[in-house]
Design a protein around this motif. Structure first.
Motif, PDB file in Angstrom:
ATOM      1  N   LEU A  84      15.540  -8.836   2.552  1.00  0.00           N
ATOM      2  CA  LEU A  84      15.605  -9.859   1.508  1.00  0.00           C
ATOM      3  C   LEU A  84      14.817  -9.485   0.265  1.00  0.00           C
ATOM      4  N   GLY A  85      13.733  -8.749   0.464  1.00  0.00           N
ATOM      5  CA  GLY A  85      12.881  -8.454  -0.675  1.00  0.00           C
ATOM      6  C   GLY A  85      12.323  -9.742  -1.261  1.00  0.00           C
ATOM      7  N   GLY A  86      12.109  -9.758  -2.564  1.00  0.00           N
ATOM      8  CA  GLY A  86      11.518 -10.921  -3.213  1.00  0.00           C
ATOM      9  C   GLY A  86      12.539 -11.941  -3.664  1.00  0.00           C
ATOM     10  N   ALA A  87      13.551 -12.191  -2.836  1.00  0.00           N
ATOM     11  CA  ALA A  87      14.607 -13.134  -3.196  1.00  0.00           C
ATOM     12  C   ALA A  87      14.031 -14.529  -3.431  1.00  0.00           C
ATOM     13  N   ASN A  88      14.598 -15.233  -4.415  1.00  0.00           N
ATOM     14  CA  ASN A  88      14.238 -16.633  -4.603  1.00  0.00           C
ATOM     15  C   ASN A  88      14.655 -17.422  -3.379  1.00  0.00           C
ATOM     16  N   GLY A  89      13.845 -18.437  -3.058  1.00  0.00           N
ATOM     17  CA  GLY A  89      14.121 -19.206  -1.853  1.00  0.00           C
ATOM     18  C   GLY A  89      15.535 -19.753  -1.789  1.00  0.00           C
ATOM     19  N   THR A  90      16.048 -20.226  -2.933  1.00  0.00           N
ATOM     20  CA  THR A  90      17.377 -20.829  -2.946  1.00  0.00           C
ATOM     21  C   THR A  90      18.488 -19.801  -2.740  1.00  0.00           C
ATOM     22  N   ASP A  91      18.148 -18.512  -2.856  1.00  0.00           N
ATOM     23  CA  ASP A  91      19.148 -17.461  -2.655  1.00  0.00           C
ATOM     24  C   ASP A  91      19.138 -16.889  -1.243  1.00  0.00           C
ATOM     25  N   VAL A  92      18.160 -17.274  -0.446  1.00  0.00           N
ATOM     26  CA  VAL A  92      17.965 -16.653   0.866  1.00  0.00           C
ATOM     27  C   VAL A  92      19.182 -16.811   1.768  1.00  0.00           C
ATOM     28  N   GLU A  93      19.664 -18.032   1.912  1.00  0.00           N
ATOM     29  CA  GLU A  93      20.786 -18.267   2.828  1.00  0.00           C
ATOM     30  C   GLU A  93      22.017 -17.468   2.409  1.00  0.00           C
ATOM     31  N   ARG A  94      22.296 -17.438   1.114  1.00  0.00           N
ATOM     32  CA  ARG A  94      23.456 -16.692   0.621  1.00  0.00           C
ATOM     33  C   ARG A  94      23.322 -15.206   0.911  1.00  0.00           C
ATOM     34  N   ILE A  95      22.147 -14.649   0.669  1.00  0.00           N
ATOM     35  CA  ILE A  95      21.942 -13.213   0.883  1.00  0.00           C
ATOM     36  C   ILE A  95      22.044 -12.871   2.372  1.00  0.00           C
ATOM     37  N   LEU A  96      21.394 -13.663   3.215  1.00  0.00           N
ATOM     38  CA  LEU A  96      21.468 -13.411   4.652  1.00  0.00           C
ATOM     39  C   LEU A  96      22.904 -13.483   5.159  1.00  0.00           C
ATOM     40  N   THR A  97      23.620 -14.501   4.714  1.00  0.00           N
ATOM     41  CA  THR A  97      24.996 -14.697   5.179  1.00  0.00           C
ATOM     42  C   THR A  97      25.907 -13.561   4.720  1.00  0.00           C
TER      43      THR A  97
END
Length: 324
Positions: A84-97
């Motif tokens: 994930l690196g320093g992803a913004n919290g609101t982007d976490v679910e999208r990046i993981l998915t």
């Protein structure tokens, strides 16, 4: 091959085949040889395969997807990861998915047994000498982890696309332990399990490494433990199989393992064999992840697993030699 229960999850083989070797992270190999290594590993009794997109830019996952053209054996289990690196919290679910979907496509599978956060969880407002640009690529803060990563993992579990989730316990010791002792602990942690207690180039905190304390705490909390870096990125072998800098952590570890290699020779074993026997003997480590890249290296590891458990006196001899 012997098996152990991985935390609260399922039985796994004492060895896990890691994706680093077959993804050509640990030296060159061919895709054909990597596929045959996967197939031979399964035939030898290995049931867990640990993948990640970063292992050869998807190469390891491609190899797994090609190794069983008629479908995966029902006993085989898979992990993969996401950085994930320093992803913004609101982007976490999208990046993981999105990462999971790409991995599933390459692996030719519709679910993953364990989805692991690749990289580090670090304290909020952490003061470090590491370059901010580097840290932003490999680490998330503890608050982001608690508020966004855990909920995203749990949502993926409910969807059936993953069965469990985990983390790499290679951050500051206080953070490693906080994650394990939290109200929502991971199902699995990947933790250093080698003679030197070394994270090598993975080390970011500057602390004296204490992976055995992490392993013990995980065991106490029924969190599964996958031991990684059993040969310390090649430092516990005859020779490091790729060019490394003279001032690298791998070269430093290789130099301080000189007495370990002498003990291996005295026992009539290769250093890699003895390193794997040592990792398998560590209390609390349920499966040891192999970094092999070909069938020859796999055979060496299988010989170690088939050998008797190291006697306490031998472990003490090794520990004394390395510590001194």
């Amino acid at each position: 091959m012997q098996r152990r229960k991985l935390g609260r999850l399922f039985d796994v083989s004492r060895y896990t085949l890691g994706g680093g070797g077959i993804g050509q992270v640990w030296g060159a190999t061919s895709r054909e040889e990597a596929i045959k290594t996967v197939q031979d590993a399964h035939e030898a009794g290995i049931t867990l395969f640990d993948m990640a997109p970063l292992y050869g830019n998807g190469e390891a996952e491609k190899v797994m997807g090609l190794a069983f053209p008629t479908g995966y054996p029902h006993t085989l289990r898979l992990t993969t990861k996401c950085m994930l690196g320093g992803a913004n919290g609101t982007d976490v679910e999208r990046i993981l998915t999105a990462s999971l979907q790409e991995s599933l496509k390459l692996l030719k599978r519709d679910y993953i047994d364990v989805f692991i956060l690749h990289g580090y969880v670090v304290p909020d407002n952490w003061h470090t000498t590491l370059p901010p640009k580097f840290l932003s690529k490999v680490a998330v803060t503890l608050s982001t982890f608690n508020d966004f990563v855990i909920p995203a993992f749990e949502k993926l579990k409910k969807s059936g696309r993953i069965k469990a989730w985990g983390v790499t316990a290679a951050s500051t010791q206080v953070t490693n332990l906080k994650i394990i002792n939290s109200e929502s602990p991971p199902d699995v942690v990947q933790c250093m399990a080698n003679v030197l207690d070394s994270a090598g180039s993975m080390e970011i905190s500057g602390e004296r490494a204490e992976p055995r304390a992490v392993i013990k705490q995980a065991k106490d909390q029924s969190v599964g433990v996958m031991g990684i870096r059993a040969v310390a990125a090649g430092a516990l072998t005859d020779t490091i199989d790729r060019p490394v800098a003279a001032d690298s952590s791998e070269q430093y570890d290789y130099d301080r393992a000189a007495r370990f290699r002498l003990i291996a020779a005295d026992m009539g074993a290769s250093p890699a064999q003895l390193a794997h026997r040592y990792a398998l003997s560590m209390p609390g480590v349920e499966t040891v992840v192999l970094g092999v890249k070909n069938r020859e290296e796999l055979v060496d590891c299988l010989l170690a697993e088939a050998a008797p458990a190291l006697e306490a006196s031998v472990v003490q001899r090794i520990d004394t030699a390395v510590r001194n």
